[in-house]
Design an enzyme around this catalytic site. Structure first.
Site, short mmCIF file in Angstrom:
data_model
loop_
_atom_site.label_atom_id
_atom_site.label_comp_id
_atom_site.label_asym_id
_atom_site.label_seq_id
_atom_site.Cartn_x
_atom_site.Cartn_y
_atom_site.Cartn_z
N CYS A 175 -6.32 4.35 2.05
CA CYS A 175 -5.84 2.90 1.38
C CYS A 175 -6.94 2.53 0.70
O CYS A 175 -6.85 1.62 -0.14
CB CYS A 175 -5.33 2.23 2.51
N GLN A 198 0.75 -1.23 0.03
CA GLN A 198 -0.09 0.04 -0.08
C GLN A 198 0.90 1.41 0.01
O GLN A 198 0.73 2.38 -0.84
CB GLN A 198 -0.90 0.04 1.45
N ARG A 244 -1.45 0.64 -7.05
CA ARG A 244 -1.00 -0.58 -6.49
C ARG A 244 -0.73 -1.71 -7.45
O ARG A 244 -0.12 -2.52 -7.32
CB ARG A 244 -2.63 -1.43 -5.87
N1 CP Z 1 -6.25 -1.02 0.16
C1 CP Z 1 -6.32 -2.56 0.18
O1 CP Z 1 -5.46 -3.15 0.60
O2 CP Z 1 -7.76 -2.81 -0.19
P1 CP Z 1 -8.16 -4.45 -0.20
O3 CP Z 1 -8.44 -4.53 1.20
O4 CP Z 1 -9.57 -4.00 -0.96
O5 CP Z 1 -7.13 -5.25 -0.86
N1 NVA Z 2 -6.34 -1.00 8.21
C1 NVA Z 2 -7.17 -1.73 7.11
C2 NVA Z 2 -6.48 -1.67 5.93
C3 NVA Z 2 -7.30 -2.06 4.74
C4 NVA Z 2 -6.79 -2.09 3.63
C5 NVA Z 2 -7.35 -3.17 7.76
O1 NVA Z 2 -6.20 -3.70 7.87
O2 NVA Z 2 -8.37 -3.79 7.51
#
Ligand code: CP
Ligand code: NVA
Length: 301
Positions: A260, A131, A288
Site C-alpha cells: 500500500c 486502499q 487511489r
Molecule cells: N497508502 C496510503 O494510504 O498512503 P498514505 O498514508 O501516504 O496516504
Molecule cells: N498499516 C499502515 C498503512 C499505511 C497506509 C498504517 O496504518 O500506518
C-alpha cells in the site's frame, strides 16, 4: 440517510464491482482529456489525524479534477470539541467528509452525526477501504476481473489493510492467507465473522509456506502509524517475514507484488522485490486517485 464509505462491507458485491467499473471509466476518461464535473460546486472537507502522501494528494486531486473544492486540515479528534459537534458543524457546510483517524469509532461517529454529508474512511486503525478498492482496480488491470481461485498472501501484520482485504473477501470470492508472526494475527472475532461470510478461504498461519502458490503477495509496514513506540520490537518479531526474492519464489511464478506504501525498503520488502517487474505498487498508488473519484462521484449528490 446518506450512504457513507466506512468499510467495504457497507457495500454488496455488485456495488463494489460497479464502483470498480466506474473507477475504470473515470480513469480512461481523464486520460482521454474528458472534462469531469461530477463534483461541480461541491466542497469536501478532509480531516486527517495522521500523516499522508497518497490519500491526501489523490483525494485533493480527484476533487479538483471533478470540479469541486477540497479543504484539508490536520486535527486531533475530540480534543477541541466533541466528535459529534465537529460532525454537526461540517455537515452544515460541506458536501462530503473524508477522515483519517486513529480510532475507527471516530469515523463511525462522524458518519452518525453527518446527516447530509457522506463520510469516507481515509484510513483508521481498523480499516483502509479506499486502499483495497485501488488495489483491486490494479489487480483487475493486470489479471482480469475474475477473482475465482485467486489467492492473495498478506505477509506481515494483521492490520487495517489486511482487515479491508478480509472485508473484500467477504464480498468477492477469493482465498486470503495472512502469514504473520504469532501474536500479530487480526482480531479473532473479526476473522471468525469474515470466514462465516466469505465464499473462499481466509487462513492465518505463522508458516512462510502460506505464500506457496499465491497469485499475489502483499505486504505493509511492520509498525503502523500510532505504533511507533513498538517499532523496535516489531522489527525483531517480523524479521523472518520480509518479502524478498526467496519468499517470492514460493509464490506462483507469475505472482504480483503489492504494497500500500509507504514502504520501508530493507525491512518488510527488499529493493529487489519492490523494484521488480512483478511489483505493481505504483499502479496501486495511481489508482487511489481513480477509485476514490468513483466513491466521491457516487456518494456526493
Ligand atoms: N497508502 C496510503 O494510504 O498512503 P498514505 O498514508 O501516504 O496516504
Ligand atoms: N498499516 C499502515 C498503512 C499505511 C497506509 C498504517 O496504518 O500506518
Amino acid at each position: 440517510m446518506v450512504k457513507d464509505f466506512i468499510a467495504l462491507t457497507d457495500y454488496s458485491r455488485e456495488e463494489i464491482e460497479q464502483l470498480l467499473d466506474f473507477a475504470d471509466s473515470l480513469k480512461a476518461g481523464i486520460k482521454a482529456g474528458e472534462t469531469q464535473r461530477h463534483l461541480a460546486g461541491k466542497t469536501v472537507a478532509m480531516l486527517f489525524e495522521k500523516p499522508s502522501l497518497r490519500t491526501r494528494v489523490t483525494f485533493e486531486t480527484g476533487v479538483f479534477q471533478m470540479g469541486g473544492h477540497a479543504i484539508y486540515f490536520q486535527t486531533s479528534l475530540g480534543e477541541r470539541e466533541t466528535v459529534a459537534d465537529m460532525a454537526r458543524n461540517l455537515d452544515r457546510w460541506v458536501d462530503c467528509v473524508v477522515a483519517r483517524t486513529f480510532k475507527h469509532e471516530h469515523v463511525v461517529e462522524l458518519a452518525e452525526y453527518c446527516d447530509h454529508a457522506p463520510v469516507v474512511n481515509g484510513l483508521t486503525d481498523f480499516n483502509h477501504p479506499c486502499q483495497i478498492l485501488a488495489d483491486v482496480q490494479a489487480l483487475r488491470e493486470h489479471r482480469g476481473k475474475d477473482f475465482t481461485g485467486f489467492k492473495l498472501a498478506f505477509v506481515g501484520d494483521g492490520n487495517n489493510v489486511f482487515n479491508s482485504w478480509a472485508n473484500f473477501a467477504r464480498r468477492v470470492p477469493m482465498d486470503l492467507t495472512l502469514v504473520c508472526p504469532p501474536g500479530y494475527e487480526a482480531d479473532s472475532e473479526f476473522v471468525a465473522q469474515a470466514r462465516a461470510e466469505a465464499a473462499g478461504k481466509i487462513e492465518i498461519t505463522d508458516d512462510l509456506e502460506g505464500v506457496r502458490g499465491a497469485h499475489a503477495v502483499y505486504t505493509d509496514v511492520w509498525a503502523s502509524m500510532g505504533q511507533e513506540q513498538e517499532a523496535a520490537r516489531r522489527q525483531r518479531d517480523f524479521g523472518r517475514y520480509q518479502v524478498n526474492a526467496s519468499l517470492m519464489a514460493l509464490a506462483d511464478k507469475d505472482a504480483l507484488f503489492l504494497h500500500c506504501l509507504p514502504a520501508h525498503r530493507g525491512s518488510e520488502v527488499t529493493d529487489e522485490v519492490i523494484d521488480s517487474p512483478q511489483s505493481i505498487v505504483f499502479d496501486q498508488a495511481e489508482n487511489r486517485l481513480h477509485a476514490q473519484k468513483a466513491v466521491l462521484a457516487t456518494l456526493v449528490r
